[in-house]
Design an enzyme around this catalytic site. Structure first.
Site, PDB file in Angstrom:
ATOM      1  N   ASN A 130      32.402  30.636 -23.963  1.00 39.01           N
ATOM      2  CA  ASN A 130      31.845  29.515 -24.727  1.00 39.01           C
ATOM      3  C   ASN A 130      30.669  29.907 -25.609  1.00 39.01           C
ATOM      4  O   ASN A 130      30.230  29.131 -26.438  1.00 39.01           O
ATOM      5  CB  ASN A 130      31.416  28.395 -23.769  1.00 39.01           C
ATOM      6  N   ARG A 189      -6.355  22.977   2.696  1.00 42.01           N
ATOM      7  CA  ARG A 189      -5.586  23.805   3.631  1.00 42.01           C
ATOM      8  C   ARG A 189      -4.139  24.046   3.210  1.00 42.01           C
ATOM      9  O   ARG A 189      -3.446  24.870   3.797  1.00 42.01           O
ATOM     10  CB  ARG A 189      -5.632  23.182   5.030  1.00 42.01           C
ATOM     11  N   TYR A 239      -2.427   6.088   3.435  1.00 39.28           N
ATOM     12  CA  TYR A 239      -2.750   7.417   2.918  1.00 39.28           C
ATOM     13  C   TYR A 239      -1.564   8.018   2.153  1.00 39.28           C
ATOM     14  O   TYR A 239      -0.418   7.902   2.590  1.00 39.28           O
ATOM     15  CB  TYR A 239      -3.050   8.380   4.080  1.00 39.28           C
ATOM     16  N   THR A 277     -13.606   8.148   2.675  1.00 40.00           N
ATOM     17  CA  THR A 277     -12.522   7.158   2.644  1.00 40.00           C
ATOM     18  C   THR A 277     -13.045   5.768   2.269  1.00 40.00           C
ATOM     19  O   THR A 277     -12.337   5.001   1.621  1.00 40.00           O
ATOM     20  CB  THR A 277     -11.836   7.092   4.022  1.00 40.00           C
TER      21      THR A 277
HETATM   22  C1  UD1 Z   1      -9.913   9.698   8.494  1.00 41.40           C
HETATM   23  C2  UD1 Z   1     -10.628   8.681   9.353  1.00 41.40           C
HETATM   24  C3  UD1 Z   1     -10.339   8.979  10.817  1.00 41.40           C
HETATM   25  C4  UD1 Z   1      -8.843   8.960  11.064  1.00 41.40           C
HETATM   26  C5  UD1 Z   1      -8.137   9.902  10.108  1.00 41.40           C
HETATM   27  C6  UD1 Z   1      -6.659   9.749  10.216  1.00 41.40           C
HETATM   28  C7  UD1 Z   1     -12.598   8.081   8.132  1.00 41.40           C
HETATM   29  C8  UD1 Z   1     -14.070   8.238   8.010  1.00 41.40           C
HETATM   30  N1  UD1 Z   1     -12.037   8.749   9.107  1.00 41.40           N
HETATM   31  O1  UD1 Z   1     -10.357  10.993   8.802  1.00 41.40           O
HETATM   32  O2  UD1 Z   1     -10.954   8.018  11.647  1.00 41.40           O
HETATM   33  O3  UD1 Z   1      -8.562   9.309  12.403  1.00 41.40           O
HETATM   34  O4  UD1 Z   1      -8.503   9.612   8.755  1.00 41.40           O
HETATM   35  O5  UD1 Z   1      -6.022  10.736   9.477  1.00 41.40           O
HETATM   36  O6  UD1 Z   1     -12.000   7.344   7.374  1.00 41.40           O
HETATM   37  N2  UD1 Z   1      -9.459  10.440   0.834  1.00 41.40           N
HETATM   38  C9  UD1 Z   1      -9.802   9.969  -0.415  1.00 41.40           C
HETATM   39  N3  UD1 Z   1     -11.074  10.120  -0.847  1.00 41.40           N
HETATM   40  C10 UD1 Z   1     -12.023  10.720  -0.070  1.00 41.40           C
HETATM   41  C11 UD1 Z   1     -11.672  11.181   1.202  1.00 41.40           C
HETATM   42  C12 UD1 Z   1     -10.378  11.019   1.639  1.00 41.40           C
HETATM   43  O7  UD1 Z   1      -8.946   9.435  -1.135  1.00 41.40           O
HETATM   44  O8  UD1 Z   1     -13.148  10.815  -0.535  1.00 41.40           O
HETATM   45  C13 UD1 Z   1      -8.071  10.293   1.297  1.00 41.40           C
HETATM   46  C14 UD1 Z   1      -7.392  11.617   1.528  1.00 41.40           C
HETATM   47  O9  UD1 Z   1      -6.689  12.034   0.364  1.00 41.40           O
HETATM   48  C15 UD1 Z   1      -6.452  11.317   2.661  1.00 41.40           C
HETATM   49  C16 UD1 Z   1      -7.146  10.207   3.419  1.00 41.40           C
HETATM   50  O10 UD1 Z   1      -8.090   9.653   2.545  1.00 41.40           O
HETATM   51  O11 UD1 Z   1      -5.216  10.817   2.212  1.00 41.40           O
HETATM   52  C17 UD1 Z   1      -7.836  10.707   4.668  1.00 41.40           C
HETATM   53  O12 UD1 Z   1      -8.748  11.700   4.361  1.00 41.40           O
HETATM   54  P1  UD1 Z   1      -9.175  12.791   5.423  1.00 41.40           P
HETATM   55  O13 UD1 Z   1     -10.300  13.568   4.878  1.00 41.40           O
HETATM   56  O14 UD1 Z   1      -8.001  13.503   5.929  1.00 41.40           O
HETATM   57  O15 UD1 Z   1      -9.680  11.823   6.592  1.00 41.40           O
HETATM   58  P2  UD1 Z   1     -10.751  12.079   7.672  1.00 41.40           P
HETATM   59  O16 UD1 Z   1     -12.066  11.686   7.101  1.00 41.40           O
HETATM   60  O17 UD1 Z   1     -10.580  13.393   8.262  1.00 41.40           O
END
Ligand code: UD1
Ligand code: MG
Length: 493
Positions: free
Chosen positions: A398, A21, A113, A87
């Site tokens: 210069n 995004r 994060y 995650t």
């Molecule tokens: C996640 C949480 C959710 C929480 C939210 C807070 C899980 C399943 N859910 O949501 O409960 O409310 O964060 O923001 O964990 N990332 C990786 N590798 C991946 C996926 C993500 O490194 O495969 C990193 C992203 O770069 C980011 C963070 O993890 O910094 C969160 O990823 P994002 O996809 O935003 O989290 P959600 O799954 O939406």
């Protein structure tokens, strides 16, 4: 293993996500606010805890992110996430990466994060203390939101323990009504984390390995799982698009301007004043509206900066006045004045009580104590001594089209206006020059430099060559008046 109070064994910073995004060629976590990329904020806060191990998990544009992280924190371990999404997988590879590097990680592992830039170190310390004092296996950092949206919901039992974290996409309507949300920041016991992760599946709405499932698994195994809720939601807010990035930037700036004001800095308009986290300002400095202070800029007491001034990596001494100026990689000594409308390029050094005045540009230039370059000038690659004055509209020429050359000007020099100094050229102590001099040769100490170009007036040129113009009419009228008055003068004789 026992660890020092609030010092975790490891921090794992997740930064593998795609950040679609942002619609950017730059990886999401590398977008800056407050003078640092988001991931640098996240790593800096983690590093302040002084953990034994610090991992950053990368995948999307991994080379760019890895190089960027290593540039500001060479001790951080970069770990690559594989094809398994989520995650949970990110934390797992982070932990395995650290295990492989050292002996197995034990004790407290903190997960944060890379796109959550406003988190404070003191909040992580509180999380670790709460986690360790309670002998918890999992402690999640939470906050309450009126509109919990797509965040994971915290399900607690009557005792207040967390029984599950449910993703919005997997939640029942009752669970969706819960306002306490998962920030995504946790403290885990390393052993429980390692064991539980092997049992986490991708069996959910998104087909991802969720870190949140670790909590439910640990609970089934009889471990304590709790939450620490905080009031300031901005600390756990992430930036997914540029609207959120701007909101977080604004919040961070509010925090920084407030800190400086509490330290004794007058900031007339905090909303139009933007200060990087790396800037230092002494008390009794006044910052006027529209001012941006960036990088390693330092401002000493008594100085007034602004309005409409941008300083990047500029060292400002005491009681300096700088107005409507753009400056970078420069030093301004005490009691000096700069601007309005000055442009200080890298390598500018202004001495005590010196002056760089209006519409003046400088680069790689040292101006000694008490020396002045007051108006409409360019000084590039020049060293000017003390108590010297360079007249208005002067240029240190210069560049010969191929190479840059340096010039020097001595002490107590008085140079005329509209001088061109064709570098390399040296002006000795106490020298003078006439207006409009082109200095092509060195000027010895105490000499007056002038160019022999006597002025020649060609009488009645405009009247003859520009007949019919307003200028010619005016000249004719002046001529008529002149002959009339000289006639009158002769009458009186
Ligand atoms: C996640 C949480 C959710 C929480 C939210 C807070 C899980 C399943 N859910 O949501 O409960 O409310 O964060 O923001 O964990 N990332 C990786 N590798 C991946 C996926 C993500 O490194 O495969 C990193 C992203 O770069 C980011 C963070 O993890 O910094 C969160 O990823 P994002 O996809 O935003 O989290 P959600 O799954 O939406
Ligand atoms: Mg997110």
């Amino acid at each position: 293993m026992t660890t020092a109070a609030n010092v975790p064994s490891a921090v794992i910073v997740l930064a593998a996500g795609a950040g679609t995004r942002m619609k950017s060629a730059t990886p999401k976590v590398m977008h800056p606010i407050g003078g640092r990329s988001m991931v640098e904020h996240a790593v800096a806060v983690a590093r302040e805890l002084d953990p034994k191990n610090l991992a950053v998990v990368v995948r999307h544009q991994r080379d760019k992110v890895a190089e960027h992280v290593s540039a500001f924190d060479s001790a951080a371990t970069i770990v690559d996430q594989d094809d398994i999404p989520g995650t949970g997988r990110a934390v797992e590879v982070g932990l395995l990466g650290l295990d492989a590097e050292d002996s197995e990680v034990e004790g407290t592992v903190v997960v944060t994060y890379g796109d959550v830039p406003l988190l404070k170190t003191e909040t992580l310390r509180k999380l670790i203390a709460f986690h360790e004092e309670g002998k918890n296996a999992v402690t999640v950092l939470t906050t309450n939101l009126d509109q919990p949206g797509s965040y994971g919901r915290i399900v607690r039992n009557e005792a207040g323990e967390v029984t599950a974290i449910v993703e919005a996409k997997d939640a029942t309507p009752e669970q969706l009504a819960i306002t306490e949300i998962n920030s995504g920041i946790y403290a885990f016991d390393a052993k429980v984390l390692r064991d539980s992760l092997t049992r986490v599946t991708t069996d959910n709405a998104q087909g991802e390995k969720y870190i949140t499932d670790v909590l439910a698994i640990a609970r089934q195994d009889g471990f304590r799982t709790l939450a620490l809720d905080i009031d300031d939601r901005w600390e756990v807010e992430g930036a997914n698009d540029r609207v959120q990035l701007a909101q977080l930037g604004r919040k961070l700036n509010e925090r920084l301007t407030e800190m400086h004001m509490r330290n004794g800095v007058t900031i007339v308009d905090p909303e139009s004043t933007w200060i990087d986290v790396t800037v230092t300002i002494e008390n009794d400095v006044t910052i006027l509206p529209g001012t941006h202070l960036q990088g390693t800029t330092h401002i000493a007491t008594g100085s007034v900066v602004g309005p409409d001034t941008t300083l990047k990596n500029v060292k400002v001494g005491e009681n300096v006045k700088i107005s409507r100026t753009e400056g970078s990689d420069s030093e301004i000594a005490a009691d000096a004045t700069v601007g309005p409308f000055a442009y200080l390029r890298p390598g500018t050094k202004l001495g005590v009580k010196g002056k760089i005045g209006t519409f003046v540009e400088t680069k790689n230039t040292e101006i000694g104590n008490g020396s002045k370059l007051p108006h409409l000038s360019y000084a590039g690659d020049v060293t000017i001594g003390e108590n010297s004055n360079i007249g208005a509209a002067s240029v240190f020429v210069n560049y010969d089209g191929v190479n840059k050359h340096r010039s020097t000007v001595g002490n107590n020099v008085r140079m005329g206006s509209d001088n061109m100094y064709v570098a390399p050229v040296n002006v000795g102590d106490g020298a003078y020059s006439g207006a409009g001099t082109v200095i092509r040769k060195d000027v010895p100490a105490g000499a007056l430099a002038i160019n022999e170009a006597p002025q020649r007036n060609i009488e009645r040129w405009v009247i003859e060559k520009r007949a019919g113009t307003e200028a010619a009419e005016a000249a004719l009228a002046a001529e008529a008046k002149g002959s009339a008055s000289s006639a009158k003068e002769s009458d009186n004789q």
